[in-house]
Design an enzyme around this catalytic site. Structure first.
Site, PDB file in Angstrom:
ATOM      1  N   TRP A   1      -2.868  -2.720  -1.524  1.00  0.00           N
ATOM      2  CA  TRP A   1      -2.588  -4.043  -1.822  1.00  0.00           C
ATOM      3  C   TRP A   1      -3.440  -4.580  -0.777  1.00  0.00           C
ATOM      4  CZ3 TRP A   1      -1.063  -8.234   1.183  1.00  0.00           C
ATOM      5  CH2 TRP A   1      -0.703  -9.421   0.377  1.00  0.00           C
TER       6      TRP A   1
ATOM      7  N   GLU B   1       7.236 -15.547 -10.227  1.00  0.00           N
ATOM      8  CA  GLU B   1       6.477 -14.288  -9.706  1.00  0.00           C
ATOM      9  C   GLU B   1       6.172 -13.272 -10.915  1.00  0.00           C
ATOM     10  OE1 GLU B   1       8.715 -11.763  -7.174  1.00  0.00           O
ATOM     11  OE2 GLU B   1      10.593 -12.113  -8.136  1.00  0.00           O
TER      12      GLU B   1
ATOM     13  N   LYS C   1       5.921  -4.602  -3.757  1.00  0.00           N
ATOM     14  CA  LYS C   1       7.172  -4.403  -3.205  1.00  0.00           C
ATOM     15  C   LYS C   1       7.041  -4.056  -1.636  1.00  0.00           C
ATOM     16  CE  LYS C   1      11.474  -3.699  -4.667  1.00  0.00           C
ATOM     17  NZ  LYS C   1      12.037  -4.772  -5.264  1.00  0.00           N
TER      18      LYS C   1
ATOM     19  N   HIS D   1      15.612 -37.471  -5.660  1.00  0.00           N
ATOM     20  CA  HIS D   1      14.817 -37.842  -4.448  1.00  0.00           C
ATOM     21  C   HIS D   1      13.273 -37.698  -4.574  1.00  0.00           C
ATOM     22  CE1 HIS D   1      18.371 -39.360  -2.157  1.00  0.00           C
ATOM     23  NE2 HIS D   1      19.058 -38.179  -2.759  1.00  0.00           N
TER      24      HIS D   1
ATOM     25  N   CYS E   1       1.071  -1.174  -0.091  1.00  0.00           N
ATOM     26  CA  CYS E   1      -0.124  -0.006   0.022  1.00  0.00           C
ATOM     27  C   CYS E   1       0.732   1.318   0.010  1.00  0.00           C
ATOM     28  CB  CYS E   1      -1.057   0.132   1.556  1.00  0.00           C
ATOM     29  SG  CYS E   1      -2.172  -1.191   1.052  1.00  0.00           S
TER      30      CYS E   1
ATOM     31  N   LYS F   1      12.195 -16.020  -9.415  1.00  0.00           N
ATOM     32  CA  LYS F   1      12.108 -14.889 -10.478  1.00  0.00           C
ATOM     33  C   LYS F   1      11.244 -15.208 -11.389  1.00  0.00           C
ATOM     34  CE  LYS F   1      13.207 -12.243  -8.838  1.00  0.00           C
ATOM     35  NZ  LYS F   1      13.814 -11.881  -7.573  1.00  0.00           N
TER      36      LYS F   1
ATOM     37  N   GLU G   1      16.566 -18.918  -6.721  1.00  0.00           N
ATOM     38  CA  GLU G   1      16.223 -17.549  -7.177  1.00  0.00           C
ATOM     39  C   GLU G   1      15.840 -17.508  -8.400  1.00  0.00           C
ATOM     40  OE1 GLU G   1      15.710 -14.798  -5.696  1.00  0.00           O
ATOM     41  OE2 GLU G   1      15.962 -13.313  -7.231  1.00  0.00           O
TER      42      GLU G   1
ATOM     43  N   ARG H   1       3.920  -0.336  -4.600  1.00  0.00           N
ATOM     44  CA  ARG H   1       3.574  -0.947  -3.153  1.00  0.00           C
ATOM     45  C   ARG H   1       2.313  -1.629  -3.256  1.00  0.00           C
ATOM     46  NH1 ARG H   1       7.189   1.546   0.595  1.00  0.00           N
ATOM     47  NH2 ARG H   1       5.879   0.796   2.286  1.00  0.00           N
TER      48      ARG H   1
ATOM     49  N   ASN I   1      -1.868   1.815   5.354  1.00  0.00           N
ATOM     50  CA  ASN I   1      -1.263   0.849   5.067  1.00  0.00           C
ATOM     51  C   ASN I   1      -0.915   0.041   6.329  1.00  0.00           C
ATOM     52  OD1 ASN I   1       0.849  -0.686   4.151  1.00  0.00           O
ATOM     53  ND2 ASN I   1       2.363   0.778   4.320  1.00  0.00           N
ATOM     54  N   GLY I   2      -1.167  -1.257   6.274  1.00  0.00           N
ATOM     55  CA  GLY I   2      -0.998  -2.175   7.414  1.00  0.00           C
ATOM     56  C   GLY I   2      -2.285  -3.203   7.476  1.00  0.00           C
TER      57      GLY I   2
HETATM   58  C1  F6R Z   1      11.178 -11.387  -5.155  1.00  0.00           C
HETATM   59  C2  F6R Z   1      11.255 -10.534  -4.071  1.00  0.00           C
HETATM   60  C3  F6R Z   1      10.767 -10.830  -2.807  1.00  0.00           C
HETATM   61  C4  F6R Z   1      11.612  -9.887  -1.643  1.00  0.00           C
HETATM   62  C5  F6R Z   1      10.928 -10.090  -0.307  1.00  0.00           C
HETATM   63  C6  F6R Z   1      12.079  -9.553   0.784  1.00  0.00           C
HETATM   64  O1  F6R Z   1      11.642 -11.099  -6.229  1.00  0.00           O
HETATM   65  O2  F6R Z   1      11.426  -9.225  -4.152  1.00  0.00           O
HETATM   66  O3  F6R Z   1      10.770 -11.993  -2.566  1.00  0.00           O
HETATM   67  O4  F6R Z   1      12.915 -10.408  -1.629  1.00  0.00           O
HETATM   68  O5  F6R Z   1       9.435  -9.653  -0.100  1.00  0.00           O
HETATM   69  O6  F6R Z   1      12.008  -8.165   0.756  1.00  0.00           O
HETATM   70  P1  F6R Z   1      12.911  -7.385   1.487  1.00  0.00           P
HETATM   71  O7  F6R Z   1      14.334  -7.631   0.696  1.00  0.00           O
HETATM   72  O8  F6R Z   1      12.665  -5.648   1.008  1.00  0.00           O
HETATM   73  O9  F6R Z   1      13.136  -7.634   2.753  1.00  0.00           O
END
Ligand code: F6R
Length: 610
Positions: free
Chosen positions: A73, A490, A605, A506, A2, A487, A483, A27, A99-100
C-alpha cells in the site's frame, strides 16, 4: 497496511510466499514482489495485484528455500514496478520488505548519498537496505548490521530481510507494525498477520515493538534491537480456521462477512448473558469493573467504522448507565494535547487492534495516567496486548476491507458493557431481564433482515448511477447514518454524507433536488415523529427518499420511494439491525457499478501508518 511474508525451510519458498501474499492482499494491493535466495538473490516484483506477480512467477519461476514477499500500500513513491518491494542494495545481495514509514528517511538518504551511495527508487524502504549494506561492509556480520541500521531509524516498521551474505537466515523486526513468526516442522513462516501462516502452523510468536528475530531452519533467536539482549517469547496458538479466511462460495469477502453477522453477534454474546442475575458477565473487565462503574468520564478513541461504533457507545453508556462519555477520532486525540486525568478511563475500539492512530492515542492516554481498555476483534493484536483490560468482540477474521461484522460485534460488546454498568448503577432486575430477552432474540432478527437481501438488491439497481447520497438518522441511529455513508463511498466511490437528520436544515438541505437519494433510518422510537418531519422536508424539495422502517409501519409508505422493512427491537439495539440494509445497499450498488468490493481503490485493511 502492506502485507509481509517470509519463509525459511525445506520447501520451495516462492509458492508459499505467493500463497501468503494472496491471504495478505487485503492489506494493500498497489504492487507485489518476492525475493528468493538460491546461490544468488532473485527478485521479481510488479505494480498491480498479486495475480500479476503470480503470472510473472509462472512464466519465470524462482528457485530457493529462503525468501520474502510483499504486497504494497503505497506511502512514499507511486505504485510502480520500481517502487515495489522487495528493495535491494546496489549489487543485489540484500533484499528487504517493509510495512510502515521511515520518518527520518530523508536525513538518512542525504547522509548515505554524501557517502557515495546511490538509490534506484523513491521509497523510504530502499534507504534502509542501503544503510544495512553500509553497516555490513563495516562489520561483516549481517545480524549486527541489521540491528545497527534499525537503531538509526525513526518511525514504524515491520521488516523482513534476506541476504546472500548470510543465505541460511531470515531476519525480521518490529516497531509499530505487526509481525508474527509461525513455527513449523523445520521451517518458519513469518507474516504481518496470522492469516498467511495458519495453513502451515498454528504455533505463533508475536514480536513486540523494539524486537527483532534471526531465524534459521531449525531455530530462532528473538532479541531487543536497542541493546541486543535476548527475549523469551511465549508461543501462542492461533485460534481461527483456514475456512474463516476463505470466501466459502460467496463472490466477495464483504458479502460473506455481512451474512456471518448472526453468528458474529452470537459469538460476541456467548457466555456473557447472566440470566440468573439478569445482568451481563464480562470476564475481561472483571478486575476493573468497579473502577469503570465509578468513572467520572469515559473517553472512547477509534477510527473509521470503529469510531461510528464508539458514537453509538456514547449514547448507550450515557443513556443506560449514566456515565459521561466522550468519543474522539484517535488521530485528533493524539495531537491536540488532551486533558486526561487519572480518574479517566480511555477505551480504544479497533477491529484489527493494529490501527496506528488508535494505538498511539492509547499510549498517549496511558502516559497521562489514564487506565486503558480495549474492544478489539483480533486476539493478541497490539491494542489487545497494550491495554490494561478489555473485551474481545469475537467477530472472527474480517478480510473485506469494508468493515461489516466487526461493526455489529463492536455494537454488541458496547451494549453488553452498558447493560453491565447500568445494572451495577441504576437499572432494575426486571429491566435487565427485558434487555437480556431482547439480546437473546437479536441474532434471529439479524438473520431475518439479511434473508430479505433480494429486495435491497432490487432497490440498488435504481441508484447505481447517481453521483451523491445523503444518509440521515437521529439518536442511536445518527452514527448508523454516518456508517451507511462511509460504506457506500468507500466501495462504490459515490460521494455520500451522513448527518443527524435535524441538522440537515442547517446546510445539507441545499443539496436536495430530484436527483438526490436520501436514506432515512426511521425506526419507531422516541424521535420517530421528528424524523417523519425531516422526511417531509426532503419530499417538499423533491428528494428521493429510501426509508429503513419497522415492519408493519404502513404510514411511511406514501412518504418514500422505497421502504426497507426491518424487525423492531429495543431502541438501543436497533443500530445492529438498521445498519444491515445499508451494508447490503452499498454492496449491491458497488457490484452494479463494477467496483472491486473487497479491494476498493486507495484503501487497505488495518491502517498501520499515520
Ligand atoms: C471502514 C473501515 C475503516 C476501519 C478503520 C479502523 O469500512 O474498515 O474505517 O474501521 O480503519 O480500523 P480498526 O477498527 O481496525 O482500528
Amino acid at each position: 497496511m502492506c502485507g509481509i511474508v517470509g519463509y525459511i525451510g525445506e520447501r520451495e519458498a516462492s509458492s508459499i510466499l505467493l500463497n501468503g501474499l494472496k491471504h495478505l492482499e487485503y492489506r494493500g494491493y498497489d504492487s507485489a514482489g518476492v525475493a528468493v535466495i538460491n546461490s544468488e538473490l532473485t527478485v521479481k516484483k510488479k505494480a498491480g495485484k498479486v495475480s500479476g506477480l503470480d503470472i510473472l512467477l509462472q512464466t519465470d519461476p524462482v528457485i530457493g528455500k529462503v525468501g520474502i514477499g510483499h504486497t504494497r500500500w503505497a506511502t512514499h513513491g507511486a505504485p510502480t514496478d520500481l517502487n515495489a518491494h522487495p528493495h535491494t542494495d546496489s549489487d543485489n545481495n540484500i533484499a528487504l520488505i517493509h510495512n510502515g514509514i521511515i520518518e527520518n528517511y530523508a536525513a538518512l538518504k542525504k547522509k548515505l548519498a554524501a557517502d557515495g551511495c546511490s538509490f534506484k527508487s523513491e521509497t523510504d524502504t530502499e534507504v534502509l537496505v542501503v544503510l544495512i549494506r553500509a553497516f555490513y561492509d563495516e562489520f561483516g556480520n549481517m545480524a549486527k548490521a541489521f540491528r545497527y541500521a534499525l537503531k538509526q531509524v525513526v518511525g514504524a516498521y515491520g521488516i523482513a530481510m534476506v541476504s546472500t551474505f548470510d543465505p541460511d537466515r531470515l531476519f525480521v523486526a518490529r516497531n509499530g507494525s505487526p509481525l508474527a513468526i509461525g513455527i513449523g516442522d523445520r521451517e518458519f513462516i513469518v507474516a504481518s498477520d496470522a492469516s498467511a501462516i495458519v495453513q502451515h502452523t498454528r504455533q505463533v510468536v508475536y514480536l513486540d515493538d523494539g524486537e527483532m528475530a534471526v531465524i534459521e531452519r531449525d531455530r530462532y533467536v528473538t532479541k531487543r534491537i536497542d541493546d541486543d539482549t535476548p527475549v523469551d517469547k511465549e508461543v501462542e496458538e492461533v485460534v481461527f480456521d483456514l475456512a474463516e479466511i476463505e470466501k466459502g462460495g460467496y463472490n466477495h469477502f464483504m458479502l460473506k462477512e455481512i451474512f456471518e453477522q448472526p453468528e458474529a453477534i452470537r459469538n460476541a454474546m456467548r457466555g456473557r448473558l447472566d440470566l440468573e442475575a439478569s445482568t451481563v458477565r464480562l470476564g475481561g473487565l472483571m478486575n476493573v469493573i468497579d473502577r469503570l462503574r465509578d468513572a467520572k468520564r469515559l473517553i472512547i478513541i477509534a477510527c473509521g467504522t470503529s469510531f461510528h461504533a464508539g458514537l453509538v457507545g456514547e449514547y448507550l453508556i450515557e443513556g443506560l448507565a449514566g456515565i459521561p462519555v466522550e468519543v474522539e477520532y484517535a488521530s485528533e486525540f493524539r495531537y491536540r494535547d488532551p486533558i486526561i486525568t487519572k480518574e479517566d478511563i480511555v477505551i480504544a475500539i479497533s477491529q484489527s487492534g493494529e490501527t496506528i492512530d488508535t494505538l498511539a492515542a492509547l499510549r498517549e492516554a496511558r502516559n497521562r495516567g489514564a487506565m486503558t481498555l480495549g474492544i478489539v476483534n483480533v486476539v493478541s493484536s497490539s491494542i489487545a496486548r497494550q491495554t490494561d483490560a478489555g473485551v474481545y468482540s469475537h467477530a472472527g477474521p474480517e478480510i473485506g476491507v469494508a468493515s461489516t461484522k466487526a461493526f455489529t460485534s463492536q455494537l454488541m460488546v458496547l451494549a453488553l458493557m452498558a447493560v453491565k454498568l447500568a445494572r451495577m448503577k441504576r437499572m432494575s432486575a426486571s429491566e435487565g431481564r427485558t434487555i437480556l430477552k431482547a439480546l437473546h432474540e437479536l441474532p434471529e432478527k439479524v438473520e431475518y433482515t439479511l434473508s430479505r437481501h433480494e429486495q435491497v438488491k432490487e432497490i440498488s439497481r435504481a441508484y447505481a448511477e447517481v453521483p451523491n447520497f445523503l444518509y440521515l438518522g437521529r439518536g442511536y441511529n445518527y452514527p448508523v447514518a454516518l456508517e451507511g455513508a462511509l460504506k457506500l463511498k468507500e466501495i462504490s466511490y459515490i460521494h455520500a454524507e451522513g448527518y443527524p437528520a435535524a441538522e440537515m436544515k442547517h446546510g445539507p438541505i441545499a443539496l436536495i433536488d430530484k436527483n438526490m437519494p436520501v436514506v432515512f433510518i426511521a425506526p419507531q422510537d422516541a424521535v420517530y415523529d421528528k424524523v417523519i418531519s425531516n422526511i417531509e422536508e426532503v419530499r417538499a424539495r423533491n428528494g428521493r427518499v429510501i426509508a429503513i422502517a419497522n415492519e408493519g409501519n404502513r404510514q411511511i409508505e406514501p412518504l418514500a420511494e422505497h421502504v426497507i422493512y426491518v424487525p423492531e427491537t429495543l431502541p438501543f439495539l436497533s443500530p445492529i439491525i438498521n445498519v444491515l440494509p445499508l451494508q447490503l445497499l452499498s454492496y449491491y450498488v458497488a457490484v452494479d457499478r463494477g467496483c472491486n468490493v473487497d479491494q476498493p481503490r486507495n484503501l487497505a485493511k488495518s491502517v498501520t501508518v499515520e
